[in-house]
Design a protein around this motif. Structure first.
Motif, PDB file in Angstrom:
ATOM      1  N   GLY A 103      36.899 -72.304  35.552  1.00 45.92           N
ATOM      2  CA  GLY A 103      35.934 -73.129  34.841  1.00 45.92           C
ATOM      3  C   GLY A 103      36.577 -74.396  34.319  1.00 45.92           C
ATOM      4  N   TYR A 104      35.714 -75.347  33.935  1.00 42.45           N
ATOM      5  CA  TYR A 104      36.168 -76.640  33.426  1.00 42.45           C
ATOM      6  C   TYR A 104      35.336 -76.945  32.183  1.00 42.45           C
ATOM      7  CZ  TYR A 104      37.855 -81.505  33.717  1.00 42.45           C
ATOM      8  OH  TYR A 104      38.463 -82.713  33.477  1.00 42.45           O
ATOM      9  N   LEU A 105      35.986 -76.910  31.024  1.00 40.93           N
ATOM     10  CA  LEU A 105      35.295 -77.074  29.746  1.00 40.93           C
ATOM     11  C   LEU A 105      35.770 -78.337  29.046  1.00 40.93           C
ATOM     12  CD1 LEU A 105      35.643 -73.401  28.429  1.00 40.93           C
ATOM     13  CD2 LEU A 105      33.912 -74.334  29.981  1.00 40.93           C
ATOM     14  N   LEU A 106      34.907 -78.922  28.237  1.00 41.46           N
ATOM     15  CA  LEU A 106      35.251 -80.116  27.483  1.00 41.46           C
ATOM     16  C   LEU A 106      35.478 -79.764  26.019  1.00 41.46           C
ATOM     17  CD1 LEU A 106      32.682 -82.643  29.011  1.00 41.46           C
ATOM     18  CD2 LEU A 106      35.097 -82.312  29.625  1.00 41.46           C
ATOM     19  N   LYS A 107      36.410 -80.477  25.391  1.00 43.58           N
ATOM     20  CA  LYS A 107      36.783 -80.160  24.013  1.00 43.58           C
ATOM     21  C   LYS A 107      35.712 -80.539  22.995  1.00 43.58           C
ATOM     22  CE  LYS A 107      41.798 -79.932  24.477  1.00 43.58           C
ATOM     23  NZ  LYS A 107      43.115 -80.405  23.996  1.00 43.58           N
ATOM     24  N   ASP A 108      34.678 -81.263  23.418  1.00 41.68           N
ATOM     25  CA  ASP A 108      33.600 -81.572  22.477  1.00 41.68           C
ATOM     26  C   ASP A 108      32.442 -80.583  22.584  1.00 41.68           C
ATOM     27  OD1 ASP A 108      32.517 -82.316  24.880  1.00 41.68           O
ATOM     28  OD2 ASP A 108      32.004 -84.376  24.295  1.00 41.68           O
ATOM     29  N   MET A 109      32.642 -79.509  23.363  1.00 46.39           N
ATOM     30  CA  MET A 109      31.624 -78.464  23.439  1.00 46.39           C
ATOM     31  C   MET A 109      31.567 -77.694  22.120  1.00 46.39           C
ATOM     32  SD  MET A 109      32.378 -77.007  27.307  1.00 46.39           S
ATOM     33  CE  MET A 109      31.258 -75.602  27.138  1.00 46.39           C
ATOM     34  N   GLU A 110      30.414 -77.097  21.836  1.00 50.15           N
ATOM     35  CA  GLU A 110      30.267 -76.265  20.650  1.00 50.15           C
ATOM     36  C   GLU A 110      31.080 -74.975  20.818  1.00 50.15           C
ATOM     37  OE1 GLU A 110      28.712 -76.956  17.852  1.00 50.15           O
ATOM     38  OE2 GLU A 110      28.149 -78.933  18.602  1.00 50.15           O
ATOM     39  N   PRO A 111      31.628 -74.446  19.736  1.00 51.16           N
ATOM     40  CA  PRO A 111      32.400 -73.197  19.838  1.00 51.16           C
ATOM     41  C   PRO A 111      31.639 -72.069  20.529  1.00 51.16           C
ATOM     42  CG  PRO A 111      32.724 -74.182  17.685  1.00 51.16           C
ATOM     43  CD  PRO A 111      31.657 -74.999  18.369  1.00 51.16           C
ATOM     44  N   ASP A 112      30.344 -71.957  20.242  1.00 49.84           N
ATOM     45  CA  ASP A 112      29.557 -70.898  20.872  1.00 49.84           C
ATOM     46  C   ASP A 112      29.499 -71.067  22.387  1.00 49.84           C
ATOM     47  OD1 ASP A 112      29.096 -69.776  18.423  1.00 49.84           O
ATOM     48  OD2 ASP A 112      27.049 -70.526  18.218  1.00 49.84           O
ATOM     49  N   GLU A 113      29.511 -72.314  22.850  1.00 48.89           N
ATOM     50  CA  GLU A 113      29.494 -72.560  24.288  1.00 48.89           C
ATOM     51  C   GLU A 113      30.809 -72.128  24.923  1.00 48.89           C
ATOM     52  OE1 GLU A 113      26.668 -76.370  25.113  1.00 48.89           O
ATOM     53  OE2 GLU A 113      28.522 -76.806  24.027  1.00 48.89           O
ATOM     54  N   VAL A 114      31.901 -72.359  24.206  1.00 48.53           N
ATOM     55  CA  VAL A 114      33.197 -71.940  24.725  1.00 48.53           C
ATOM     56  C   VAL A 114      33.286 -70.415  24.766  1.00 48.53           C
ATOM     57  CG1 VAL A 114      35.699 -72.058  24.421  1.00 48.53           C
ATOM     58  CG2 VAL A 114      34.293 -74.053  23.880  1.00 48.53           C
ATOM     59  N   VAL A 115      32.790 -69.761  23.732  1.00 49.34           N
ATOM     60  CA  VAL A 115      32.773 -68.295  23.701  1.00 49.34           C
ATOM     61  C   VAL A 115      31.957 -67.756  24.872  1.00 49.34           C
ATOM     62  CG1 VAL A 115      31.969 -66.269  22.437  1.00 49.34           C
ATOM     63  CG2 VAL A 115      33.146 -68.104  21.222  1.00 49.34           C
ATOM     64  N   ASP A 116      30.805 -68.363  25.120  1.00 51.72           N
ATOM     65  CA  ASP A 116      29.972 -67.939  26.245  1.00 51.72           C
ATOM     66  C   ASP A 116      30.701 -68.118  27.570  1.00 51.72           C
ATOM     67  OD1 ASP A 116      27.273 -67.214  27.455  1.00 51.72           O
ATOM     68  OD2 ASP A 116      27.562 -69.206  28.323  1.00 51.72           O
ATOM     69  N   ALA A 117      31.426 -69.237  27.702  1.00 51.93           N
ATOM     70  CA  ALA A 117      32.177 -69.494  28.921  1.00 51.93           C
ATOM     71  C   ALA A 117      33.264 -68.444  29.128  1.00 51.93           C
ATOM     72  CB  ALA A 117      32.796 -70.889  28.874  1.00 51.93           C
ATOM     73  N   VAL A 118      33.935 -68.055  28.053  1.00 50.60           N
ATOM     74  CA  VAL A 118      34.962 -67.017  28.139  1.00 50.60           C
ATOM     75  C   VAL A 118      34.346 -65.701  28.584  1.00 50.60           C
ATOM     76  CG1 VAL A 118      36.592 -65.619  26.805  1.00 50.60           C
ATOM     77  CG2 VAL A 118      36.502 -68.093  26.453  1.00 50.60           C
ATOM     78  N   LYS A 212      18.757 -74.613  48.274  1.00 48.65           N
ATOM     79  CA  LYS A 212      17.731 -73.667  47.820  1.00 48.65           C
ATOM     80  C   LYS A 212      17.832 -72.317  48.525  1.00 48.65           C
ATOM     81  CE  LYS A 212      14.412 -77.232  46.470  1.00 48.65           C
ATOM     82  NZ  LYS A 212      15.329 -78.346  46.623  1.00 48.65           N
ATOM     83  N   LEU A 213      19.091 -71.849  48.687  1.00 50.43           N
ATOM     84  CA  LEU A 213      19.276 -70.510  49.231  1.00 50.43           C
ATOM     85  C   LEU A 213      18.781 -69.491  48.211  1.00 50.43           C
ATOM     86  CD1 LEU A 213      22.761 -70.748  50.966  1.00 50.43           C
ATOM     87  CD2 LEU A 213      20.494 -71.197  51.893  1.00 50.43           C
ATOM     88  N   ALA A 214      18.313 -68.379  48.648  1.00 50.71           N
ATOM     89  CA  ALA A 214      17.659 -67.393  47.791  1.00 50.71           C
ATOM     90  C   ALA A 214      18.506 -67.037  46.590  1.00 50.71           C
ATOM     91  CB  ALA A 214      17.340 -66.134  48.592  1.00 50.71           C
ATOM     92  N   GLY A 215      17.896 -67.039  45.407  1.00 49.97           N
ATOM     93  CA  GLY A 215      18.554 -66.589  44.194  1.00 49.97           C
ATOM     94  C   GLY A 215      19.553 -67.552  43.627  1.00 49.97           C
ATOM     95  N   SER A 216      19.565 -68.812  44.087  1.00 52.11           N
ATOM     96  CA  SER A 216      20.605 -69.736  43.678  1.00 52.11           C
ATOM     97  C   SER A 216      20.325 -70.383  42.342  1.00 52.11           C
ATOM     98  CB  SER A 216      20.755 -70.840  44.729  1.00 52.11           C
ATOM     99  OG  SER A 216      21.075 -70.307  45.984  1.00 52.11           O
ATOM    100  N   ARG A 217      21.389 -70.678  41.616  1.00 45.02           N
ATOM    101  CA  ARG A 217      21.320 -71.494  40.407  1.00 45.02           C
ATOM    102  C   ARG A 217      22.655 -72.174  40.218  1.00 45.02           C
ATOM    103  NH1 ARG A 217      23.910 -69.442  35.952  1.00 45.02           N
ATOM    104  NH2 ARG A 217      24.424 -67.243  35.963  1.00 45.02           N
ATOM    105  N   THR A 218      22.638 -73.361  39.627  1.00 42.86           N
ATOM    106  CA  THR A 218      23.879 -74.113  39.452  1.00 42.86           C
ATOM    107  C   THR A 218      24.752 -73.481  38.390  1.00 42.86           C
ATOM    108  OG1 THR A 218      22.712 -76.148  40.012  1.00 42.86           O
ATOM    109  CG2 THR A 218      24.838 -76.369  38.910  1.00 42.86           C
ATOM    110  N   PRO A 219      26.056 -73.250  38.636  1.00 37.55           N
ATOM    111  CA  PRO A 219      26.947 -72.715  37.608  1.00 37.55           C
ATOM    112  C   PRO A 219      27.129 -73.744  36.511  1.00 37.55           C
ATOM    113  CG  PRO A 219      28.206 -73.407  39.519  1.00 37.55           C
ATOM    114  CD  PRO A 219      26.765 -73.540  39.889  1.00 37.55           C
ATOM    115  N   SER A 220      26.922 -73.346  35.274  1.00 36.25           N
ATOM    116  CA  SER A 220      27.058 -74.295  34.162  1.00 36.25           C
ATOM    117  C   SER A 220      27.311 -73.516  32.906  1.00 36.25           C
ATOM    118  CB  SER A 220      25.773 -75.119  34.004  1.00 36.25           C
ATOM    119  OG  SER A 220      24.729 -74.311  33.508  1.00 36.25           O
ATOM    120  N   GLY A 221      27.385 -74.238  31.791  1.00 34.17           N
ATOM    121  CA  GLY A 221      27.586 -73.576  30.511  1.00 34.17           C
ATOM    122  C   GLY A 221      26.301 -73.105  29.896  1.00 34.17           C
ATOM    123  N   ASN A 222      25.153 -73.347  30.568  1.00 32.34           N
ATOM    124  CA  ASN A 222      23.858 -72.956  29.997  1.00 32.34           C
ATOM    125  C   ASN A 222      23.569 -71.489  30.196  1.00 32.34           C
ATOM    126  OD1 ASN A 222      23.417 -75.601  29.266  1.00 32.34           O
ATOM    127  ND2 ASN A 222      22.373 -76.120  31.178  1.00 32.34           N
TER     128      ASN A 222
END
Length: 222
Positions: A103-118, A212-222
């Motif tokens: 993964g590639y995270l930015l230091k201005d992300m919210e702590p909860d976003e980093v926890v979710d990424a972990v 648009k392959l079946a079941g696809s979604r972009t990997p992100s912090g969301n």
């Protein structure tokens, strides 16, 4: 009670890494088992402690995070690694993914976003900071046409696995879903990346989402 996710934190700024460690451990989901600002010490800790996830600063002289990742792979240290940085440069993102970052995270992300990424990395998923998603797509522009023409070379099984990759699923999860072995999934992933001229699972996921392959979604912090 679920055991906390064990991580090693590598950053050359003492105050930042100590502050981040406190924030990550705040809710008991994560336990920082090792912390250092020295790349050589980091490799020793990773070998000895075998954490679930490593968080590594991208720009960390004399050996930056990307170089450390390459050294880890050469030494057989196969630990999901998230690069954490202030850089939103497309080139840094590309280099990180080529080196094998989970993964590639930015230091201005919210702590909860980093926890979710972990948490996602510990499950075998891939994650890129939401602010970097558009740049991740841009990275594929030069590969899109050639990769698109190669899509027909994928077998039906490889297409199925590509769809699962698009959802950020781990090899183990894909193996269970398709009732095949993890080693077989690894083999298919290697073939997919080779046939599509892609360098990482994240690139393969975005490739699948765009088509648009079946079941696809972009990997992100969301």
């Amino acid at each position: 009670m679920t055991a906390p996710i064990r991580i090693v934190l590598v950053d050359d700024h003492t105050l930042f890494r100590k502050g981040l460690a406190e924030l990550l451990e705040r809710d008991g989901i994560i336990k920082v088992v090792g912390i250092t600002g020295n790349p050589d010490e980091a490799r020793r800790l990773l070998k000895e402690l075998k954490p679930d996830v490593a968080i590594v600063d991208l720009h960390m002289p004399p050996v930056d995070g990307t170089a450390l990742l390459k050294q880890m792979r050469q030494e057989g240290i196969d630990i999901p690694t998230l690069l954490l940085t202030v850089s939103n440069a497309e080139e840094d993102l590309a280099n990180a993914l080529r080196a094998g970052a989970r993964g590639y995270l930015l230091k201005d992300m919210e702590p909860d976003e980093v926890v979710d990424a972990v948490q996602r990395a510990a499950r075998g998923e891939t994650v890129v900071a939401p602010a970097m998603t558009a740049k991740l797509v841009n990275l594929l522009d030069n590969k899109r046409d050639s990769a698109g023409s190669l899509l027909n070379q994928l077998t039906q099984r490889e297409r199925e696995i590509l769809s699962h990759l698009a959802q950020g699923q781990s090899n183990k999860t894909i193996a269970r879903a398709l009732n095949i072995s993890t080693d077989t999934v690894k083999m298919h992933v290697r073939h997919i990346l080779s046939k599509l001229n892609l360098s990482s699972r994240v690139e393969a996921a975005v490739f699948a989402v765009e088509r648009k392959l079946a079941g696809s979604r972009t990997p992100s912090g969301n």
